[in-house]
Scaffold this motif. Structure first.
Motif, mmCIF file in Angstrom:
data_model
loop_
_atom_site.group_PDB
_atom_site.id
_atom_site.type_symbol
_atom_site.label_atom_id
_atom_site.label_comp_id
_atom_site.label_asym_id
_atom_site.label_seq_id
_atom_site.Cartn_x
_atom_site.Cartn_y
_atom_site.Cartn_z
ATOM 1 N N ASN A 2 0.774 -1.199 0.154
ATOM 2 C CA ASN A 2 0.015 0.078 0.104
ATOM 3 C C ASN A 2 0.825 1.218 0.228
ATOM 4 O O ASN A 2 1.989 1.032 0.102
ATOM 5 C CB ASN A 2 -0.870 0.185 1.158
ATOM 6 C CG ASN A 2 -0.309 0.128 2.349
ATOM 7 O OD1 ASN A 2 0.585 1.006 2.650
ATOM 8 N ND2 ASN A 2 -0.964 -0.631 3.431
ATOM 9 N N ALA A 3 0.303 2.441 -0.305
ATOM 10 C CA ALA A 3 1.038 3.700 -0.392
ATOM 11 C C ALA A 3 1.899 3.892 0.955
ATOM 12 O O ALA A 3 2.944 4.388 0.791
ATOM 13 C CB ALA A 3 0.160 4.757 -0.659
ATOM 14 N N ASP A 4 1.132 3.843 2.164
ATOM 15 C CA ASP A 4 1.830 4.261 3.271
ATOM 16 C C ASP A 4 3.062 3.358 3.444
ATOM 17 O O ASP A 4 4.218 3.805 3.878
ATOM 18 C CB ASP A 4 0.940 4.073 4.563
ATOM 19 C CG ASP A 4 -0.042 5.047 4.433
ATOM 20 O OD1 ASP A 4 0.126 6.200 3.857
ATOM 21 O OD2 ASP A 4 -1.258 4.731 5.063
ATOM 22 N N THR A 20 5.555 11.480 -0.115
ATOM 23 C CA THR A 20 4.202 11.391 -0.295
ATOM 24 C C THR A 20 3.951 10.508 -1.420
ATOM 25 O O THR A 20 4.248 10.686 -2.698
ATOM 26 C CB THR A 20 3.537 12.626 -0.531
ATOM 27 O OG1 THR A 20 4.007 13.701 0.223
ATOM 28 C CG2 THR A 20 2.013 12.554 -0.681
ATOM 29 N N VAL A 21 3.195 9.365 -1.361
ATOM 30 C CA VAL A 21 3.149 8.556 -2.147
ATOM 31 C C VAL A 21 1.153 8.326 -2.236
ATOM 32 O O VAL A 21 0.671 8.193 -1.326
ATOM 33 C CB VAL A 21 3.491 6.858 -1.626
ATOM 34 C CG1 VAL A 21 2.969 5.855 -2.925
ATOM 35 C CG2 VAL A 21 4.868 7.023 -1.588
ATOM 36 N N THR A 22 0.934 8.338 -3.590
ATOM 37 C CA THR A 22 -0.775 8.551 -3.814
ATOM 38 C C THR A 22 -0.875 7.290 -4.778
ATOM 39 O O THR A 22 -0.016 6.842 -5.488
ATOM 40 C CB THR A 22 -1.123 9.864 -4.479
ATOM 41 O OG1 THR A 22 -0.244 10.040 -5.569
ATOM 42 C CG2 THR A 22 -0.679 10.910 -3.231
ATOM 43 N N HIS A 23 -2.258 7.196 -5.061
ATOM 44 C CA HIS A 23 -2.740 6.316 -6.026
ATOM 45 C C HIS A 23 -3.207 7.331 -7.386
ATOM 46 O O HIS A 23 -4.406 7.815 -7.141
ATOM 47 C CB HIS A 23 -3.931 5.335 -5.573
ATOM 48 C CG HIS A 23 -3.292 4.539 -4.568
ATOM 49 N ND1 HIS A 23 -2.922 3.317 -4.963
ATOM 50 C CD2 HIS A 23 -3.425 4.362 -3.399
ATOM 51 C CE1 HIS A 23 -2.656 2.604 -3.822
ATOM 52 N NE2 HIS A 23 -3.024 3.225 -2.931
ATOM 53 N N PRO A 24 -2.275 7.524 -8.559
ATOM 54 C CA PRO A 24 -2.526 8.495 -9.396
ATOM 55 C C PRO A 24 -3.863 8.189 -10.032
ATOM 56 O O PRO A 24 -4.715 8.928 -10.700
ATOM 57 C CB PRO A 24 -1.544 8.562 -10.308
ATOM 58 C CG PRO A 24 -0.934 7.371 -10.045
ATOM 59 C CD PRO A 24 -0.951 7.006 -8.675
ATOM 60 N N GLU A 27 -7.914 5.251 -5.799
ATOM 61 C CA GLU A 27 -7.791 4.152 -4.975
ATOM 62 C C GLU A 27 -8.149 2.646 -5.336
ATOM 63 O O GLU A 27 -7.558 1.580 -4.979
ATOM 64 C CB GLU A 27 -8.521 4.289 -3.527
ATOM 65 C CG GLU A 27 -8.151 5.363 -2.666
ATOM 66 C CD GLU A 27 -6.676 5.190 -2.281
ATOM 67 O OE1 GLU A 27 -6.630 4.010 -1.683
ATOM 68 O OE2 GLU A 27 -5.913 5.970 -2.124
ATOM 69 N N GLU A 30 -4.772 -0.188 -6.892
ATOM 70 C CA GLU A 30 -3.696 -0.356 -5.953
ATOM 71 C C GLU A 30 -2.404 -0.529 -6.903
ATOM 72 O O GLU A 30 -1.210 -0.448 -6.223
ATOM 73 C CB GLU A 30 -3.895 -1.079 -5.096
ATOM 74 C CG GLU A 30 -5.160 -0.971 -4.209
ATOM 75 C CD GLU A 30 -5.505 -1.603 -3.360
ATOM 76 O OE1 GLU A 30 -4.737 -2.722 -2.975
ATOM 77 O OE2 GLU A 30 -6.303 -1.786 -2.403
ATOM 78 N N LEU A 33 1.322 3.424 -8.501
ATOM 79 C CA LEU A 33 1.449 4.601 -7.580
ATOM 80 C C LEU A 33 2.311 5.666 -7.949
ATOM 81 O O LEU A 33 2.997 5.483 -8.884
ATOM 82 C CB LEU A 33 2.468 3.704 -6.374
ATOM 83 C CG LEU A 33 1.753 2.720 -5.538
ATOM 84 C CD1 LEU A 33 2.894 2.049 -4.561
ATOM 85 C CD2 LEU A 33 0.611 2.956 -5.077
#
Length: 81
Positions: A2-4, A20-24, A27, A30, A33
């Motif tokens: 996961n992003a965290d 900072t990691v996101t799902h562009p 969500e 997955e 990233l």
């Protein structure tokens, strides 16, 4: 992963990194990233070298757990500037 978890791994391996990691793609996707990584470890390094430092921090996760990773890397000065 996961992003965290990805953010924590990069931060643990790179000097004073702010990650900072996101799902562009949202969500629901997955596997893709995007990471914004700010670290003084990038000082004097080319963009390719900066990205290699991040890939090295992620190790085998890049080939086993992460399908795609968009990277934006900055030194603290470049990010603020």
């Amino acid at each position: 992963m996961n992003a965290d978890d990805v953010a924590e791994l990069i931060e643990s391996e790179l000097e004073d990194a702010d990650v900072t990691v996101t799902h562009p793609r949202g969500e629901h996707d997955e596997d893709h990233l995007a990471a914004l990584v700010i670290s003084p470890a990038f000082e004097g390094k080319s963009l390719v070298q900066q990205h290699q430092l991040v890939y090295d921090a992620l190790g085998d996760h890049m080939t086993t757990d992460i399908h795609a990773l968009e990277l934006k890397t900055y030194t603290p000065e470049a990010y603020e500037g």
